[in-house]
Scaffold this motif. Sequence first.
Motif, PDB file in Angstrom:
ATOM      1  N   HIS A 162      43.418 -64.631  33.175  1.00 36.21           N
ATOM      2  CA  HIS A 162      43.096 -65.422  31.977  1.00 36.21           C
ATOM      3  C   HIS A 162      42.253 -66.650  32.312  1.00 36.21           C
ATOM      4  N   CYS A 172      40.279 -61.773  24.411  1.00 32.66           N
ATOM      5  CA  CYS A 172      41.418 -61.252  25.178  1.00 32.66           C
ATOM      6  C   CYS A 172      42.656 -61.133  24.287  1.00 32.66           C
ATOM      7  N   CYS A 174      45.330 -62.454  24.828  1.00 33.14           N
ATOM      8  CA  CYS A 174      45.996 -63.765  24.849  1.00 33.14           C
ATOM      9  C   CYS A 174      45.411 -64.705  23.807  1.00 33.14           C
ATOM     10  N   CYS A 179      38.117 -63.942  28.917  1.00 37.38           N
ATOM     11  CA  CYS A 179      39.047 -63.793  30.044  1.00 37.38           C
ATOM     12  C   CYS A 179      38.583 -62.677  30.987  1.00 37.38           C
TER      13      CYS A 179
HETATM   14 ZN   LIG Z   1      43.353 -63.899  28.301  1.00 37.78          ZN
END
Ligand SMILES: [Zn+2]
Length: 319
Positions: A162, A172, A174, A179
Amino acid sequence: MGYRIGIDVGGTNIVAGLFDEDGNLLGKSKASTIKTSSAELLGQLASLCGELLEEQQISGRLLAAVGVGLPGFINSETGLVTAANLPLQDNPVAERLRRLLDVPVTVENDVKMIVYGESLRGSGQGLSHVLGVTLGTGMASAWVSEGRLHGGSGGLAGEIGHIAFTDIPYVCGCGMRGCLETVVSASGVARQARDGLSSGWVGLLADRFPPEQREELTSKDVWQAYQDGDAFAGQVFQRTAYWLSRVLVPSVALLSPDVIIVGGGVASAGEVFFEPLRAYVAESLHPLYRERLMIVPPSLGEDSGLYGSAEYAAKRLIV
Ligand SMILES: [Zn+2]
Protein backbone atom coordinates in the motif's frame (compact mmCIF):
# COMPACT_ATOMS: atom_id res chain seq x y z
CA MET A 1 8.99 -28.25 25.77
CA GLY A 2 6.28 -30.27 24.09
CA TYR A 3 4.31 -30.77 20.91
CA ARG A 4 2.98 -27.73 19.08
CA ILE A 5 0.42 -27.13 16.36
CA GLY A 6 0.62 -24.49 13.62
CA ILE A 7 -2.58 -23.47 11.81
CA ASP A 8 -2.78 -21.54 8.55
CA VAL A 9 -6.28 -20.09 8.15
CA GLY A 10 -7.16 -18.96 4.64
CA GLY A 11 -10.37 -17.57 3.20
CA THR A 12 -10.98 -20.93 1.45
CA ASN A 13 -9.04 -23.63 3.34
CA ILE A 14 -7.53 -24.23 6.75
CA VAL A 15 -4.42 -26.37 7.17
CA ALA A 16 -3.11 -27.45 10.56
CA GLY A 17 0.21 -29.19 11.24
CA LEU A 18 1.44 -31.04 14.31
CA PHE A 19 5.13 -30.64 15.21
CA ASP A 20 7.33 -32.44 17.72
CA GLU A 21 9.50 -30.55 20.19
CA ASP A 22 12.37 -30.39 17.68
CA GLY A 23 10.10 -28.64 15.17
CA ASN A 24 9.64 -31.66 12.86
CA LEU A 25 6.29 -31.81 11.04
CA LEU A 26 4.53 -35.07 12.03
CA GLY A 27 1.21 -34.74 10.23
CA LYS A 28 -1.27 -32.34 8.63
CA SER A 29 -5.00 -31.91 8.53
CA LYS A 30 -6.97 -29.82 6.01
CA ALA A 31 -10.55 -28.56 5.80
CA SER A 32 -12.70 -25.99 4.01
CA THR A 33 -12.98 -22.79 6.09
CA ILE A 34 -16.26 -22.46 7.98
CA LYS A 35 -17.29 -18.82 7.70
CA THR A 36 -20.79 -18.83 9.19
CA SER A 37 -19.75 -17.39 12.59
CA SER A 38 -16.67 -16.80 14.73
CA ALA A 39 -17.84 -19.48 17.21
CA GLU A 40 -18.10 -22.10 14.45
CA LEU A 41 -14.76 -21.09 12.95
CA LEU A 42 -12.99 -21.32 16.32
CA GLY A 43 -14.75 -24.64 16.99
CA GLN A 44 -13.40 -25.89 13.67
CA LEU A 45 -9.83 -24.88 14.61
CA ALA A 46 -10.17 -26.72 17.93
CA SER A 47 -11.53 -29.87 16.22
CA LEU A 48 -8.67 -29.87 13.69
CA CYS A 49 -6.21 -29.81 16.60
CA GLY A 50 -8.07 -32.72 18.24
CA GLU A 51 -8.04 -34.72 14.99
CA LEU A 52 -4.30 -34.21 14.51
CA LEU A 53 -3.46 -35.37 18.04
CA GLU A 54 -5.72 -38.40 17.65
CA GLU A 55 -4.23 -39.37 14.27
CA GLN A 56 -0.71 -39.24 15.70
CA GLN A 57 -1.88 -40.92 18.95
CA ILE A 58 -0.57 -38.10 21.11
CA SER A 59 -2.30 -37.15 24.34
CA GLY A 60 -3.71 -33.61 24.51
CA ARG A 61 -1.75 -33.15 27.75
CA LEU A 62 1.48 -33.19 25.72
CA LEU A 63 0.36 -30.28 23.53
CA ALA A 64 2.31 -27.20 24.72
CA ALA A 65 1.23 -24.41 22.36
CA VAL A 66 -0.84 -23.56 19.29
CA GLY A 67 0.02 -20.84 16.77
CA VAL A 68 -2.44 -19.43 14.25
CA GLY A 69 -1.71 -17.38 11.12
CA LEU A 70 -4.66 -15.67 9.41
CA PRO A 71 -5.23 -13.02 6.74
CA GLY A 72 -6.10 -10.08 8.93
CA PHE A 73 -4.96 -7.31 11.20
CA ILE A 74 -3.99 -8.23 14.75
CA ASN A 75 -3.82 -5.37 17.24
CA SER A 76 -0.54 -6.08 19.02
CA GLU A 77 -1.71 -4.28 22.17
CA THR A 78 -5.19 -5.74 22.63
CA GLY A 79 -4.86 -9.03 20.70
CA LEU A 80 -8.11 -8.28 18.87
CA VAL A 81 -8.34 -9.69 15.36
CA THR A 82 -10.13 -8.19 12.37
CA ALA A 83 -10.19 -10.15 9.11
CA ALA A 84 -12.31 -9.01 6.16
CA ASN A 85 -12.59 -12.50 4.59
CA LEU A 86 -13.38 -14.30 7.86
CA PRO A 87 -16.21 -13.75 10.40
CA LEU A 88 -13.82 -11.87 12.68
CA GLN A 89 -14.26 -8.26 13.76
CA ASP A 90 -12.36 -7.05 16.86
CA ASN A 91 -12.34 -10.63 18.03
CA PRO A 92 -10.12 -11.98 20.86
CA VAL A 93 -9.23 -15.13 18.86
CA ALA A 94 -6.17 -16.19 20.91
CA GLU A 95 -8.01 -15.94 24.22
CA ARG A 96 -11.11 -17.78 22.95
CA LEU A 97 -9.07 -20.57 21.38
CA ARG A 98 -6.98 -20.86 24.55
CA ARG A 99 -10.18 -21.51 26.51
CA LEU A 100 -11.35 -24.14 24.00
CA LEU A 101 -8.03 -26.01 23.91
CA ASP A 102 -6.65 -25.28 27.38
CA VAL A 103 -3.19 -24.46 25.95
CA PRO A 104 -1.48 -21.11 25.24
CA VAL A 105 -2.28 -19.73 21.76
CA THR A 106 -0.69 -17.03 19.58
CA VAL A 107 -2.45 -15.39 16.63
CA GLU A 108 -0.53 -13.45 14.01
CA ASN A 109 -0.89 -12.23 10.45
CA ASP A 110 -0.49 -15.09 7.94
CA VAL A 111 2.19 -13.40 5.82
CA LYS A 112 4.29 -12.73 8.91
CA MET A 113 3.98 -16.42 9.85
CA ILE A 114 4.89 -17.58 6.32
CA VAL A 115 8.02 -15.42 6.32
CA TYR A 116 8.89 -16.46 9.88
CA GLY A 117 8.63 -20.13 8.86
CA GLU A 118 10.78 -19.57 5.76
CA SER A 119 13.37 -17.70 7.84
CA LEU A 120 13.73 -20.65 10.24
CA ARG A 121 13.29 -23.71 8.07
CA GLY A 122 13.02 -22.60 4.47
CA SER A 123 14.97 -20.38 2.07
CA GLY A 124 16.18 -18.19 4.95
CA GLN A 125 17.51 -21.05 7.07
CA GLY A 126 20.96 -20.21 8.43
CA LEU A 127 20.67 -16.53 7.42
CA SER A 128 20.30 -13.75 9.99
CA HIS A 129 18.37 -11.05 8.12
CA VAL A 130 15.39 -12.16 6.08
CA LEU A 131 12.93 -9.97 4.18
CA GLY A 132 9.91 -11.87 2.88
CA VAL A 133 7.29 -10.71 0.37
CA THR A 134 4.14 -12.48 -0.79
CA LEU A 135 2.37 -11.67 -4.04
CA GLY A 136 -0.99 -13.41 -3.82
CA THR A 137 -4.48 -11.95 -3.80
CA GLY A 138 -2.81 -8.94 -2.19
CA MET A 139 0.76 -8.04 -1.35
CA ALA A 140 2.49 -7.89 2.02
CA SER A 141 5.92 -8.34 3.56
CA ALA A 142 7.59 -9.20 6.84
CA TRP A 143 11.07 -8.68 8.30
CA VAL A 144 12.83 -11.22 10.50
CA SER A 145 16.18 -10.17 11.92
CA GLU A 146 18.27 -12.45 14.15
CA GLY A 147 15.28 -14.67 14.78
CA ARG A 148 12.96 -11.86 15.74
CA LEU A 149 9.88 -10.83 13.80
CA HIS A 150 9.59 -7.05 13.75
CA GLY A 151 6.05 -5.73 13.84
CA GLY A 152 6.91 -2.06 14.27
CA SER A 153 4.62 0.50 15.84
CA GLY A 154 1.08 -0.87 16.12
CA GLY A 155 2.21 -4.08 14.35
CA LEU A 156 1.88 -2.25 11.01
CA ALA A 157 5.36 -2.94 9.61
CA GLY A 158 5.39 -4.65 6.24
CA GLU A 159 2.39 -3.20 4.39
CA ILE A 160 4.55 -2.32 1.39
CA GLY A 161 1.74 -3.23 -1.00
CA HIS A 162 0.00 0.00 0.00
CA ILE A 163 2.78 2.37 -0.95
CA ALA A 164 1.22 4.61 -3.61
CA PHE A 165 2.94 5.72 -6.84
CA THR A 166 1.65 8.60 -8.95
CA ASP A 167 2.24 6.63 -12.18
CA ILE A 168 0.02 3.69 -11.11
CA PRO A 169 -3.53 4.65 -12.16
CA TYR A 170 -5.58 2.03 -10.31
CA VAL A 171 -7.70 2.42 -7.19
CA CYS A 172 -6.78 -0.15 -4.52
CA GLY A 173 -9.15 -2.21 -2.34
CA CYS A 174 -7.85 -0.13 0.60
CA GLY A 175 -9.32 3.03 -0.93
CA MET A 176 -6.05 4.66 -2.00
CA ARG A 177 -5.07 5.30 -5.61
CA GLY A 178 -1.81 3.98 -7.04
CA CYS A 179 -0.97 1.26 -4.50
CA LEU A 180 1.78 -1.11 -5.61
CA GLU A 181 -0.53 -4.05 -4.82
CA THR A 182 -2.80 -3.06 -7.72
CA VAL A 183 -0.07 -4.07 -10.21
CA VAL A 184 2.14 -6.71 -8.55
CA SER A 185 -0.44 -8.97 -6.84
CA ALA A 186 -1.92 -11.90 -8.80
CA SER A 187 -4.95 -9.77 -9.67
CA GLY A 188 -2.54 -6.94 -10.56
CA VAL A 189 -0.76 -9.16 -13.11
CA ALA A 190 -4.12 -10.05 -14.65
CA ARG A 191 -5.07 -6.36 -14.69
CA GLN A 192 -1.84 -5.38 -16.47
CA ALA A 193 -2.48 -8.11 -19.05
CA ARG A 194 -6.09 -7.03 -19.63
CA ASP A 195 -5.05 -3.40 -20.07
CA GLY A 196 -2.26 -4.36 -22.45
CA LEU A 197 -4.66 -6.38 -24.62
CA SER A 198 -7.17 -3.51 -24.62
CA SER A 199 -4.45 -1.17 -25.86
CA GLY A 200 -3.84 -3.41 -28.86
CA TRP A 201 -1.29 -6.13 -27.96
CA VAL A 202 -1.69 -9.18 -30.18
CA GLY A 203 -0.57 -12.79 -29.74
CA LEU A 204 -1.62 -15.96 -27.95
CA LEU A 205 -3.09 -14.23 -24.92
CA ALA A 206 -5.11 -11.89 -27.14
CA ASP A 207 -6.39 -14.88 -29.17
CA ARG A 208 -7.33 -16.83 -26.03
CA PHE A 209 -9.11 -13.89 -24.41
CA PRO A 210 -11.22 -11.90 -26.87
CA PRO A 211 -12.71 -8.70 -25.34
CA GLU A 212 -15.93 -10.39 -24.15
CA GLN A 213 -13.94 -12.98 -22.12
CA ARG A 214 -11.21 -10.69 -20.86
CA GLU A 215 -12.60 -10.33 -17.35
CA GLU A 216 -11.97 -14.07 -16.79
CA LEU A 217 -8.22 -13.74 -17.47
CA THR A 218 -6.05 -14.65 -14.41
CA SER A 219 -2.32 -14.46 -13.64
CA LYS A 220 -2.14 -18.22 -14.31
CA ASP A 221 -3.38 -17.61 -17.87
CA VAL A 222 -0.63 -15.02 -18.34
CA TRP A 223 1.94 -17.56 -17.14
CA GLN A 224 0.50 -20.30 -19.39
CA ALA A 225 0.65 -17.97 -22.41
CA TYR A 226 4.29 -17.19 -21.57
CA GLN A 227 5.04 -20.94 -21.36
CA ASP A 228 3.47 -21.34 -24.79
CA GLY A 229 5.71 -18.64 -26.25
CA ASP A 230 3.66 -15.41 -25.97
CA ALA A 231 6.01 -12.40 -25.91
CA PHE A 232 3.54 -10.01 -24.33
CA ALA A 233 2.94 -12.38 -21.38
CA GLY A 234 6.70 -12.35 -20.70
CA GLN A 235 6.65 -8.56 -20.73
CA VAL A 236 3.86 -8.49 -18.14
CA PHE A 237 6.08 -10.45 -15.71
CA GLN A 238 9.04 -8.21 -16.54
CA ARG A 239 6.93 -5.13 -15.83
CA THR A 240 5.73 -6.68 -12.56
CA ALA A 241 9.35 -7.30 -11.55
CA TYR A 242 10.14 -3.65 -12.35
CA TRP A 243 7.30 -2.38 -10.15
CA LEU A 244 8.28 -4.64 -7.26
CA SER A 245 11.91 -3.51 -7.51
CA ARG A 246 10.79 0.05 -6.83
CA VAL A 247 9.99 -0.83 -3.21
CA LEU A 248 12.61 -3.54 -2.78
CA VAL A 249 15.52 -1.21 -3.61
CA PRO A 250 14.87 1.27 -0.78
CA SER A 251 13.99 -1.65 1.52
CA VAL A 252 17.40 -3.23 0.87
CA ALA A 253 19.22 0.05 1.47
CA LEU A 254 17.35 0.51 4.74
CA LEU A 255 17.47 -3.04 6.13
CA SER A 256 20.36 -4.79 4.33
CA PRO A 257 18.80 -8.27 4.24
CA ASP A 258 20.88 -11.38 3.45
CA VAL A 259 17.98 -12.69 1.41
CA ILE A 260 14.66 -11.52 0.00
CA ILE A 261 12.21 -14.40 -0.27
CA VAL A 262 9.46 -13.64 -2.79
CA GLY A 263 6.50 -16.04 -2.72
CA GLY A 264 2.85 -16.28 -3.68
CA GLY A 265 1.11 -17.04 -6.97
CA VAL A 266 3.01 -14.46 -9.04
CA ALA A 267 6.42 -15.69 -7.85
CA SER A 268 5.59 -19.26 -8.93
CA ALA A 269 6.03 -17.97 -12.51
CA GLY A 270 9.74 -18.65 -11.85
CA GLU A 271 12.71 -17.19 -13.73
CA VAL A 272 10.65 -15.09 -16.16
CA PHE A 273 9.88 -13.03 -13.06
CA PHE A 274 12.97 -13.55 -10.84
CA GLU A 275 15.62 -12.84 -13.49
CA PRO A 276 14.41 -9.30 -14.32
CA LEU A 277 13.65 -8.70 -10.63
CA ARG A 278 17.28 -9.43 -9.64
CA ALA A 279 18.53 -7.24 -12.51
CA TYR A 280 16.27 -4.27 -11.66
CA VAL A 281 17.16 -4.43 -7.97
CA ALA A 282 20.89 -4.76 -8.71
CA GLU A 283 21.06 -1.83 -11.13
CA SER A 284 19.88 0.64 -8.46
CA LEU A 285 21.97 -0.59 -5.53
CA HIS A 286 25.50 0.09 -4.33
CA PRO A 287 27.82 -2.88 -5.11
CA LEU A 288 28.25 -3.58 -1.39
CA TYR A 289 24.61 -4.74 -1.25
CA ARG A 290 24.61 -6.44 -4.64
CA GLU A 291 27.46 -8.79 -3.77
CA ARG A 292 25.68 -10.37 -0.80
CA LEU A 293 21.98 -10.10 -1.58
CA MET A 294 20.01 -13.15 -2.75
CA ILE A 295 16.47 -12.95 -4.17
CA VAL A 296 14.85 -16.38 -4.15
CA PRO A 297 11.47 -18.19 -4.01
CA PRO A 298 10.31 -19.91 -0.79
CA SER A 299 11.19 -23.57 -0.26
CA LEU A 300 8.54 -24.95 2.14
CA GLY A 301 5.58 -24.71 -0.25
CA GLU A 302 2.21 -24.54 1.50
CA ASP A 303 3.84 -25.55 4.81
CA SER A 304 5.72 -22.25 5.39
CA GLY A 305 2.90 -20.81 7.50
CA LEU A 306 2.53 -24.01 9.55
CA TYR A 307 6.21 -24.04 10.49
CA GLY A 308 6.07 -20.30 11.16
CA SER A 309 3.04 -20.23 13.43
CA ALA A 310 4.02 -23.39 15.34
CA GLU A 311 7.55 -22.10 16.01
CA TYR A 312 6.32 -18.60 16.78
CA ALA A 313 3.95 -19.99 19.41
CA ALA A 314 6.69 -22.26 20.80
CA LYS A 315 9.23 -19.43 21.09
CA ARG A 316 6.77 -16.99 22.64
CA LEU A 317 4.98 -19.37 24.96
CA ILE A 318 7.17 -22.31 25.88
CA VAL A 319 10.73 -20.99 26.29
ZN1 LIG B 1 -3.84 -0.03 -1.08
